[in-house]
Enzyme design. Structure first.
Site, mmCIF file in Angstrom:
data_model
loop_
_atom_site.group_PDB
_atom_site.id
_atom_site.type_symbol
_atom_site.label_atom_id
_atom_site.label_comp_id
_atom_site.label_asym_id
_atom_site.label_seq_id
_atom_site.Cartn_x
_atom_site.Cartn_y
_atom_site.Cartn_z
ATOM 1 N N ASP A 11 -2.518 -4.755 5.334
ATOM 2 C CA ASP A 11 -1.142 -5.256 5.373
ATOM 3 C C ASP A 11 -1.085 -6.738 5.031
ATOM 4 O OD1 ASP A 11 1.577 -4.946 5.703
ATOM 5 O OD2 ASP A 11 1.544 -5.361 7.838
ATOM 6 N N CYS A 226 5.697 -6.844 3.303
ATOM 7 C CA CYS A 226 5.841 -5.489 2.784
ATOM 8 C C CYS A 226 6.443 -5.556 1.384
ATOM 9 C CB CYS A 226 6.732 -4.652 3.705
ATOM 10 S SG CYS A 226 7.007 -2.972 3.113
#
Length: 287
Positions: A11, A226
């Site tokens: 991430d 993201c």
């Protein structure tokens, strides 16, 4: 003991403009494991053209120097990703779906119901060693506030399927401590994945622990974001979280000096200052 799941190699790096080689990403995983992180999310099994920063997942997995006591995880969104995950022999599968219709469509080209059923098939095939992460649990960039009942319903569904662990993700960093604590308490979720987009990430992480969570996701140097969420900035920095917890007497088993050194190394690799605070300010008192 609170368990920290390090998500920097996955991430953290997936939102960087620079693409690090699989060899460098494997080295990052190995450095983090050597620092005492009990779990490292090493890769994401997604299409290379969709998230080029995660290309070469199998090469990263092959470059990992396995350490006893460290769990190596990979993120999957669909059955193809599941097949790739199984072939690598990584320890933990992180199955991810969103709590809203639109985010599922943008992130995985599926409706909420389709994403739930797809995730259910993977969890049913392998409930042990599986984490289900419910993203945008506190708010969606496309639909706004999320009904807590929807999130709680998803948690109950995957618990019934036998998923070993369920994590709630504040993907765009809109939650506040009271909201996070209440959602963790009401849902019974074991973990929390927070972003510091609006400078509430660390307070939210602490609130999640007060609500009963036992696992916190964090990213070395505060890297992250993201690709499918506008203005979604970094995760809470692992070294900052460890400093906060250990200062309050919470044992983590992680080498803080080693974490700081990794952030310094990553700063050189990426050619820019990272979002984390501790690696720049230093420990107090100085060791």
């Amino acid at each position: 003991m609170i368990s920290i799941c390090e998500v920097g190699p996955r991430d953290g790096l997936q939102n960087e403009k620079d693409v690090l080689s699989p060899e460098t990403r494997a080295e990052l995983v190995n450095r983090l494991a050597a620092a005492g992180l009990p779990r490292v999310e090493a890769v994401s099994f997604v299409r290379d053209d969709a998230v080029p920063q995660m290309a070469g997942a199998e090469e990263v997995a092959a470059g990992i120097e396995r350490r006893d006591g460290v769990e190596y995880a990979g993120l999957v969104l669909n059955e193809k990703g599941y097949e790739r995950f199984v072939a690598t022999g990584l320890d933990r599968m992180n199955v991810t779906l969103a709590a809203t219709e639109t985010f599922n469509q943008r992130n995985s080209n599926a409706s909420l119901e389709e994403a739930r059923e797809r995730a259910s098939r993977m969890v049913s095939a392998r409930p042990a060693g599986t984490t289900v992460t419910i993203s945008v649990a506190l708010g969606c960039p496309f639909e706004g506030r999320v009904d807590p009942a929807v999130v709680t319903g998803l948690v109950e569904h995957f618990e019934e399927l036998g998923a070993e662990e369920i994590v709630l993700a504040d993907t765009i960093g809109v939650g506040t401590p009271a909201q996070v604590r209440r959602l963790i308490e009401d849902s019974g979720a074991a973990g929390f994945h927070g972003h510091n987009t609006r400078n509430t990430g660390f307070a939210n992480a602490y609130a999640a622990l007060e609500g009963g969570a036992t696992t916190l996701d964090a990213s070395v140097g505060g890297l992250g974001g993201c690709p499918f969420a506008p203005r979604a900035t970094g995760n809470v920095a692992t070294e900052d979280i460890v400093y906060m917890l250990e200062g309050d007497g919470v044992e983590t088993g992680i080498d803080l000096d080693a974490l700081i050194a990794i952030s310094e190394w990553l700063e050189e690799m990426l050619g820019r200052p990272l979002e984390g605070q501790l690696y720049r300010a230093g420990r107090f008192p100085q060791p």
